[in-house]
Write a protein that holds these residues in place. Sequence first.
Motif, PDB file in Angstrom:
ATOM      1  N   GLY A  30       0.813  -1.217   0.000  1.00  0.00           N
ATOM      2  CA  GLY A  30       0.000   0.000   0.000  1.00  0.00           C
ATOM      3  C   GLY A  30       0.844   1.265   0.000  1.00  0.00           C
ATOM      4  N   GLY A  31       1.961   1.235   0.752  1.00  0.00           N
ATOM      5  CA  GLY A  31       2.838   2.400   0.771  1.00  0.00           C
ATOM      6  C   GLY A  31       3.490   2.643  -0.576  1.00  0.00           C
ATOM      7  N   VAL A  32       3.955   1.546  -1.203  1.00  0.00           N
ATOM      8  CA  VAL A  32       4.578   1.697  -2.526  1.00  0.00           C
ATOM      9  C   VAL A  32       3.557   2.201  -3.538  1.00  0.00           C
ATOM     10  N   SER A  33       2.345   1.634  -3.495  1.00  0.00           N
ATOM     11  CA  SER A  33       1.300   2.075  -4.421  1.00  0.00           C
ATOM     12  C   SER A  33       0.922   3.531  -4.173  1.00  0.00           C
ATOM     13  N   VAL A  56      -1.415  15.248  -5.853  1.00  0.00           N
ATOM     14  CA  VAL A  56      -0.580  14.348  -5.035  1.00  0.00           C
ATOM     15  C   VAL A  56      -1.404  13.696  -3.943  1.00  0.00           C
ATOM     16  N   LEU A  57      -2.237  14.482  -3.274  1.00  0.00           N
ATOM     17  CA  LEU A  57      -3.064  13.923  -2.197  1.00  0.00           C
ATOM     18  C   LEU A  57      -4.055  12.902  -2.738  1.00  0.00           C
ATOM     19  N   PHE A  58      -4.655  13.225  -3.898  1.00  0.00           N
ATOM     20  CA  PHE A  58      -5.602  12.300  -4.502  1.00  0.00           C
ATOM     21  C   PHE A  58      -4.916  10.984  -4.876  1.00  0.00           C
ATOM     22  N   GLY A  59      -3.743  11.079  -5.492  1.00  0.00           N
ATOM     23  CA  GLY A  59      -3.009   9.867  -5.860  1.00  0.00           C
ATOM     24  C   GLY A  59      -2.591   9.057  -4.640  1.00  0.00           C
ATOM     25  N   PHE A  60      -2.194   9.738  -3.564  1.00  0.00           N
ATOM     26  CA  PHE A  60      -1.772   9.030  -2.356  1.00  0.00           C
ATOM     27  C   PHE A  60      -2.934   8.230  -1.762  1.00  0.00           C
ATOM     28  N   VAL A  61      -4.132   8.862  -1.706  1.00  0.00           N
ATOM     29  CA  VAL A  61      -5.297   8.160  -1.153  1.00  0.00           C
ATOM     30  C   VAL A  61      -5.690   6.982  -2.028  1.00  0.00           C
ATOM     31  N   VAL A  62      -5.657   7.196  -3.362  1.00  0.00           N
ATOM     32  CA  VAL A  62      -6.027   6.106  -4.282  1.00  0.00           C
ATOM     33  C   VAL A  62      -5.055   4.937  -4.141  1.00  0.00           C
ATOM     34  N   ALA A  64      -3.178   4.145  -1.613  1.00  0.00           N
ATOM     35  CA  ALA A  64      -3.223   3.529  -0.279  1.00  0.00           C
ATOM     36  C   ALA A  64      -4.361   2.535  -0.132  1.00  0.00           C
ATOM     37  N   THR A  65      -5.353   2.603  -1.026  1.00  0.00           N
ATOM     38  CA  THR A  65      -6.461   1.642  -0.918  1.00  0.00           C
ATOM     39  C   THR A  65      -6.008   0.197  -1.151  1.00  0.00           C
ATOM     40  N   LEU A  66      -4.793   0.012  -1.667  1.00  0.00           N
ATOM     41  CA  LEU A  66      -4.294  -1.350  -1.879  1.00  0.00           C
ATOM     42  C   LEU A  66      -4.135  -2.112  -0.562  1.00  0.00           C
ATOM     43  N   VAL A  67      -4.038  -1.375   0.531  1.00  0.00           N
ATOM     44  CA  VAL A  67      -3.948  -2.046   1.846  1.00  0.00           C
ATOM     45  C   VAL A  67      -5.197  -2.881   2.114  1.00  0.00           C
ATOM     46  N   LEU A  68      -6.308  -2.504   1.506  1.00  0.00           N
ATOM     47  CA  LEU A  68      -7.585  -3.189   1.763  1.00  0.00           C
ATOM     48  C   LEU A  68      -7.838  -4.363   0.824  1.00  0.00           C
ATOM     49  N   ARG A  69      -6.828  -4.791   0.067  1.00  0.00           N
ATOM     50  CA  ARG A  69      -7.056  -5.771  -0.993  1.00  0.00           C
ATOM     51  C   ARG A  69      -7.557  -7.118  -0.478  1.00  0.00           C
ATOM     52  N   ARG A  70      -7.146  -7.553   0.692  1.00  0.00           N
ATOM     53  CA  ARG A  70      -7.612  -8.844   1.220  1.00  0.00           C
ATOM     54  C   ARG A  70      -9.025  -8.737   1.793  1.00  0.00           C
ATOM     55  N   ARG A  71      -9.387  -7.554   2.278  1.00  0.00           N
ATOM     56  CA  ARG A  71     -10.688  -7.378   2.919  1.00  0.00           C
ATOM     57  C   ARG A  71     -11.761  -7.078   1.878  1.00  0.00           C
ATOM     58  N   TRP A  72     -11.470  -6.155   0.946  1.00  0.00           N
ATOM     59  CA  TRP A  72     -12.441  -5.769  -0.073  1.00  0.00           C
ATOM     60  C   TRP A  72     -11.768  -5.791  -1.458  1.00  0.00           C
ATOM     61  N   PRO A  73     -11.491  -6.940  -2.020  1.00  0.00           N
ATOM     62  CA  PRO A  73     -10.800  -6.990  -3.323  1.00  0.00           C
ATOM     63  C   PRO A  73     -11.622  -6.380  -4.456  1.00  0.00           C
ATOM     64  N   ILE A  74     -12.933  -6.521  -4.405  1.00  0.00           N
ATOM     65  CA  ILE A  74     -13.764  -5.947  -5.468  1.00  0.00           C
ATOM     66  C   ILE A  74     -13.659  -4.424  -5.463  1.00  0.00           C
ATOM     67  N   PRO A  85      -8.453   6.325 -16.317  1.00  0.00           N
ATOM     68  CA  PRO A  85      -8.336   7.481 -17.234  1.00  0.00           C
ATOM     69  C   PRO A  85      -7.292   8.496 -16.790  1.00  0.00           C
ATOM     70  N   ALA A  86      -6.966   8.514 -15.506  1.00  0.00           N
ATOM     71  CA  ALA A  86      -5.962   9.462 -15.015  1.00  0.00           C
ATOM     72  C   ALA A  86      -4.554   8.942 -15.178  1.00  0.00           C
ATOM     73  N   ALA A  87      -4.434   7.728 -15.777  1.00  0.00           N
ATOM     74  CA  ALA A  87      -3.112   7.132 -16.024  1.00  0.00           C
ATOM     75  C   ALA A  87      -2.328   6.976 -14.732  1.00  0.00           C
ATOM     76  N   MET A  88      -2.962   6.474 -13.712  1.00  0.00           N
ATOM     77  CA  MET A  88      -2.272   6.199 -12.453  1.00  0.00           C
ATOM     78  C   MET A  88      -2.768   4.850 -11.897  1.00  0.00           C
ATOM     79  N   GLY A  89      -1.979   4.292 -10.998  1.00  0.00           N
ATOM     80  CA  GLY A  89      -2.396   3.059 -10.314  1.00  0.00           C
ATOM     81  C   GLY A  89      -1.990   1.790 -11.051  1.00  0.00           C
ATOM     82  N   PHE A  90      -0.784   1.751 -11.623  1.00  0.00           N
ATOM     83  CA  PHE A  90      -0.324   0.533 -12.292  1.00  0.00           C
ATOM     84  C   PHE A  90      -0.225  -0.634 -11.303  1.00  0.00           C
ATOM     85  N   LEU A  91       0.479  -0.424 -10.193  1.00  0.00           N
ATOM     86  CA  LEU A  91       0.605  -1.477  -9.175  1.00  0.00           C
ATOM     87  C   LEU A  91      -0.745  -1.815  -8.566  1.00  0.00           C
ATOM     88  N   LEU A  92      -1.564  -0.798  -8.370  1.00  0.00           N
ATOM     89  CA  LEU A  92      -2.901  -1.009  -7.803  1.00  0.00           C
ATOM     90  C   LEU A  92      -3.726  -1.935  -8.695  1.00  0.00           C
TER      91      LEU A  92
END
Length: 428
Positions: A30-33, A56-62, A64-74, A85-92
């Motif tokens: 989540g930190g890396v993402s 930057v803040l928007f990208g950081f929040v988006v 960080a949601t990877l931390v929740l992948r086991r709880r809410w994968p959908i 469309p914003a061309a961000m979140g490759f790892l996510l």
Amino acid sequence: MTSTGEVEGRAGPPLWWARRRDAVGDVVLGGVSAVECAWEGVAFAAEAGLPTAVGVLFGFVVGATLVLRRRWPIAVVLVGIAVSPAAMGFLLAVVGMYTLASSEVPRRITATLASMSLAATFVVMYLRTRGDVEADATLVVVLSGFVAVALTVPPVLFGLYIGARRRLMESLQERADSLERELSLLADRAEERAEWARTEERTRIAREMHDVVAHRVSLMVVHAAALEAVAVKDPARAAKNAALVGDMGRQALTELREMLGVLRAAPKPAAADPVPAVAVAAMAFAGAAGGAGGAGMEDGPSLDELEVLVGQSRAAGMTVEMLVHGEGAAYAAEVEQTAYRVVQEALTNCHKHAPGARVVVRLAHRSGEVAMQVENGPCDGKATEPGLPSGGNGLVGMRERVLGLGGVFVSGPTDAGGFRVSAVLPTA
């Protein structure tokens, strides 16, 4: 250690994670993402005309949601599709699709979201490539399709493989636990059966010892009492009784030695033999006891020896009448031995509790069964009580023998003041 492998007293994994290392791994991802999306948020803010800090803040929040992948994968996958469309979140997007495919989410949902992610990636890649690169439209379509497939299909396939492998391991673990429980249950049942067999054979040994030895010892006591009564008045009869006591004692000692010898030298069962050693000893013991009490016969005493048994009681001064009805036949060894023991123990009880009483022994051969009855009348009051001890095991042993062969056993006082023992044994 606990069932999850954690040491007792130490705090377990937080929130929804099953293991502490899973929580650490998700936080690191989540930190890396978050850092990646925050970096990509600078370009997004410039394109959207927003302040850089907002991007930057928007990208950081988006991210960080990877931390929740086991709880809410959908939800994580939907966020990745929404920000494509914003061309961000490759790892996510990659990790989210992998987590979704490896989870217990229904396959139709996984296929739907994978198709949406594939389509979104293709459209975004096509639009950006067409605007930035002057190339043939076909090349742009192929390149966009390749990127979309490369970012979507491998994570999905790898996630499906890992999920299937995890479920297989869980199934094998459950099966192993089930087998372990079954083996433990079988071991407990085997121990219970062994304990039951030991108890049964101890009871059988006690019954054989009682039936074989108690009869002769009782006759010895009766003869000794008669010897004491006539020692002065009738020396000849006293000498006869003394000889009988000696014979009975020697016979009792011989039988006892044979029984104890069999118990000491019981054959050891084979390693794969489920019969406990005490059962082997008891079976050999029963054969020796029967042989000692039945003139050395291998199968134990038989109905043909009842005359000898009744003669011994007559020699002890008891008035015994024996009546036989029907034609005798060769019965199974256990039937004849049980019938003999019933009559033997009934006569022993007559010596103990009804001195001087008249005794009638009846033996009836019927179709499919053999019946025996020993009935004594009331005591005449003239004979001396021999003072034989009684443990109350005689009737119990007779009943166990008869019921063990599927027969009927009845005992109780008569209206005339005597006592009657009756048994019926099936001969099949």
